[in-house]
Design a protein around this motif. Structure first.
Motif, PDB file in Angstrom:
ATOM      1  N   VAL A  21      10.016   4.024  -0.845  1.00 18.83           N
ATOM      2  CA  VAL A  21      11.153   3.381  -0.188  1.00 18.83           C
ATOM      3  C   VAL A  21      12.453   3.963  -0.729  1.00 18.83           C
ATOM      4  N   LYS A  22      13.336   4.340   0.173  1.00 18.45           N
ATOM      5  CA  LYS A  22      14.655   4.838  -0.222  1.00 18.45           C
ATOM      6  C   LYS A  22      15.714   3.961   0.434  1.00 18.45           C
ATOM      7  N   ILE A  23      16.547   3.325  -0.401  1.00  9.32           N
ATOM      8  CA  ILE A  23      17.580   2.400   0.060  1.00  9.32           C
ATOM      9  C   ILE A  23      18.930   3.056  -0.198  1.00  9.32           C
ATOM     10  N   MET A  24      19.627   3.442   0.871  1.00  9.55           N
ATOM     11  CA  MET A  24      20.877   4.188   0.735  1.00  9.55           C
ATOM     12  C   MET A  24      22.006   3.490   1.496  1.00  9.55           C
ATOM     13  N   ASN A  25      23.188   3.468   0.896  1.00 11.71           N
ATOM     14  CA  ASN A  25      24.388   2.958   1.593  1.00 11.71           C
ATOM     15  C   ASN A  25      24.123   1.572   2.192  1.00 11.71           C
ATOM     16  N   THR A  26      23.455   0.736   1.408  1.00 10.20           N
ATOM     17  CA  THR A  26      22.992  -0.558   1.908  1.00 10.20           C
ATOM     18  C   THR A  26      23.587  -1.687   1.088  1.00 10.20           C
ATOM     19  N   ILE A  27      23.862  -2.798   1.753  1.00 10.50           N
ATOM     20  CA  ILE A  27      24.357  -4.008   1.093  1.00 10.50           C
ATOM     21  C   ILE A  27      23.268  -5.072   1.166  1.00 10.50           C
ATOM     22  N   ILE A  28      22.899  -5.605   0.012  1.00 10.40           N
ATOM     23  CA  ILE A  28      21.957  -6.731  -0.080  1.00 10.40           C
ATOM     24  C   ILE A  28      22.721  -7.903  -0.673  1.00 10.40           C
ATOM     25  N   GLU A  29      22.716  -9.039   0.015  1.00 14.41           N
ATOM     26  CA  GLU A  29      23.514 -10.162  -0.472  1.00 14.41           C
ATOM     27  C   GLU A  29      22.963 -11.503   0.012  1.00 14.41           C
ATOM     28  N   LEU A  73      16.059  -7.180  -5.059  1.00 11.93           N
ATOM     29  CA  LEU A  73      14.991  -6.192  -4.951  1.00 11.93           C
ATOM     30  C   LEU A  73      13.922  -6.484  -5.994  1.00 11.93           C
ATOM     31  N   TYR A  74      12.658  -6.504  -5.546  1.00 11.81           N
ATOM     32  CA  TYR A  74      11.519  -6.584  -6.464  1.00 11.81           C
ATOM     33  C   TYR A  74      10.720  -5.306  -6.302  1.00 11.81           C
ATOM     34  N   THR A  75      10.422  -4.633  -7.406  1.00  7.59           N
ATOM     35  CA  THR A  75       9.729  -3.350  -7.293  1.00  7.59           C
ATOM     36  C   THR A  75       8.666  -3.170  -8.361  1.00  7.59           C
ATOM     37  N   GLU A  76       7.534  -2.634  -7.939  1.00  8.38           N
ATOM     38  CA  GLU A  76       6.469  -2.176  -8.821  1.00  8.38           C
ATOM     39  C   GLU A  76       6.161  -0.706  -8.534  1.00  8.38           C
ATOM     40  N   SER A  77       7.047  -0.050  -7.798  1.00  9.14           N
ATOM     41  CA  SER A  77       6.810   1.323  -7.360  1.00  9.14           C
ATOM     42  C   SER A  77       7.764   2.288  -8.043  1.00  9.14           C
ATOM     43  N   GLU A  78       7.221   3.385  -8.533  1.00 12.08           N
ATOM     44  CA  GLU A  78       8.037   4.431  -9.142  1.00 12.08           C
ATOM     45  C   GLU A  78       8.768   5.270  -8.103  1.00 12.08           C
ATOM     46  N   THR A  79       8.451   5.063  -6.842  1.00  8.75           N
ATOM     47  CA  THR A  79       9.115   5.808  -5.765  1.00  8.75           C
ATOM     48  C   THR A  79       9.913   4.857  -4.866  1.00  8.75           C
ATOM     49  N   CYS A  80      10.494   3.839  -5.482  1.00  4.85           N
ATOM     50  CA  CYS A  80      11.411   2.919  -4.788  1.00  4.85           C
ATOM     51  C   CYS A  80      12.800   3.176  -5.372  1.00  4.85           C
ATOM     52  N   VAL A  81      13.716   3.697  -4.562  1.00  6.35           N
ATOM     53  CA  VAL A  81      15.007   4.202  -5.051  1.00  6.35           C
ATOM     54  C   VAL A  81      16.159   3.435  -4.405  1.00  6.35           C
ATOM     55  N   LEU A  82      17.096   3.002  -5.230  1.00  2.46           N
ATOM     56  CA  LEU A  82      18.331   2.373  -4.757  1.00  2.46           C
ATOM     57  C   LEU A  82      19.470   3.349  -5.022  1.00  2.46           C
ATOM     58  N   GLU A  83      20.170   3.761  -3.959  1.00  2.00           N
ATOM     59  CA  GLU A  83      21.177   4.816  -4.100  1.00  2.00           C
ATOM     60  C   GLU A  83      22.435   4.481  -3.294  1.00  2.00           C
ATOM     61  N   ASN A  84      23.596   4.607  -3.921  1.00  5.30           N
ATOM     62  CA  ASN A  84      24.880   4.360  -3.247  1.00  5.30           C
ATOM     63  C   ASN A  84      24.895   3.014  -2.513  1.00  5.30           C
ATOM     64  N   SER A  85      24.380   2.017  -3.181  1.00  8.55           N
ATOM     65  CA  SER A  85      24.224   0.716  -2.532  1.00  8.55           C
ATOM     66  C   SER A  85      24.853  -0.392  -3.373  1.00  8.55           C
ATOM     67  N   LEU A  86      24.903  -1.583  -2.798  1.00  8.33           N
ATOM     68  CA  LEU A  86      25.538  -2.738  -3.437  1.00  8.33           C
ATOM     69  C   LEU A  86      24.633  -3.959  -3.307  1.00  8.33           C
ATOM     70  N   GLY A 130       0.829  -1.204   0.000  1.00  2.48           N
ATOM     71  CA  GLY A 130       0.000   0.000   0.000  1.00  2.48           C
ATOM     72  C   GLY A 130       0.861   1.250   0.000  1.00  2.48           C
ATOM     73  N   THR A 131       0.588   2.121   0.961  1.00  2.00           N
ATOM     74  CA  THR A 131       1.369   3.361   1.075  1.00  2.00           C
ATOM     75  C   THR A 131       2.475   3.230   2.128  1.00  2.00           C
ATOM     76  N   GLY A 132       2.953   1.998   2.347  1.00  2.00           N
ATOM     77  CA  GLY A 132       4.047   1.776   3.288  1.00  2.00           C
ATOM     78  C   GLY A 132       5.288   2.547   2.886  1.00  2.00           C
ATOM     79  N   GLN A 133       6.038   3.003   3.888  1.00  2.00           N
ATOM     80  CA  GLN A 133       7.230   3.805   3.628  1.00  2.00           C
ATOM     81  C   GLN A 133       8.444   3.206   4.335  1.00  2.00           C
ATOM     82  N   GLY A 134       9.605   3.368   3.724  1.00  2.00           N
ATOM     83  CA  GLY A 134      10.813   2.842   4.332  1.00  2.00           C
ATOM     84  C   GLY A 134      12.043   3.652   3.967  1.00  2.00           C
TER      85      GLY A 134
END
Length: 230
Positions: free
Chosen positions: A171-179, A185-198, A145-149
């Motif tokens: 959702v804004k994902i910054m300086n994050t490591i996913i491994e 990452l699965y996304t259907e949102s135009e406001t889901c951002v991956l930034e400075n991450s790995l 829904g309108t969940g935020q992170g």
């Protein structure tokens, strides 16, 4: 063509049967190997219990978090043992040094707000609570829904997908490591951002449906596809 069937005296058959039974009993008692070799006796080995938690004591999250709450390193280990919902209007915060451990198949569903406030020196860590590698997959963090992170200096391991952004979530994902997952990452949102991450050591990096994923100054190293859009 004529087939001829000749009957045999039944008396002879009865006598042979009566003699065969005590002979079989005698063989069983005197030469057990003769009949044991004819039996298929499967050997059963007790299967190792693979569902072994790394932490059985700690701060357990309730199925539904009803009020704003902040977790710090003093409450480690924080344990996600099931599907846990953060409802609309509720904010959960993980401060620097907080460690969240997830049971197999557990998930964190965010309809309200989730913030991880790690630092470079003291990141937030979210990983599996299973000792055995075969059981470490969990269902990750799902924004509905309108969940935020907001993720900052966070490491997320073994979630598949690690993060899911459903339509309208922010959702804004910054300086994050996913491994260490099947899908980062699965996304259907135009406001889901991956930034400075790995995103690394994953089967697939990002899958997006219906939108173009927003990726800024990030690195993706996947075994199959770094980015797939449908």
């Amino acid at each position: 063509v004529t087939s001829t069937y000749m009957s045999q005296p039944t008396t002879t058959l009865i006598v042979i049967t009566l003699l065969a039974f005590p002979l079989a009993v005698w063989l069983e008692r005197s030469e057990p190997s003769l009949w044991q070799e004819r039996l298929f006796l499967p050997s059963f080995t007790q299967e190792e219990n693979l569902h072994t938690p790394a932490h059985s004591k700690g701060t357990f999250l309730p199925p539904r978090i009803s009020e704003n709450i902040t977790f710090t390193a003093n409450q480690n280990p924080i344990i996600l043992a099931r599907s846990v919902v953060i409802p609309p209007g509720v904010t959960v915060t993980l401060e620097a040094g907080a460690h969240l451990f997830a049971h197999e198949f557990s998930q964190l569903v965010v309809e309200g707000s989730l913030a991880t406030n790690g630092t470079q020196a003291n990141p937030v860590k979210i990983t599996s609570n299973e000792e055995h590698g075969a059981n470490r997959n969990w269902n990750g963090i799902i924004f509905k829904g309108t969940g935020q992170g907001t993720f900052n200096h966070t490491t997320i391991r073994y979630g598949s997908p690690a993060i899911t952004c459903e339509p309208q979530s922010i959702v804004k994902i910054m300086n994050t490591i996913i491994e260490q997952s099947d899908l980062g990452l699965y996304t259907e949102s135009e406001t889901c951002v991956l930034e400075n991450s790995l995103i690394q050591y994953v089967t697939d990096g990002i899958i997006s449906r219906g939108i173009s994923p927003i990726i800024r100054e990030s690195t993706i190293n996947a075994k199959k596809e770094d980015i797939q859009s449908f």
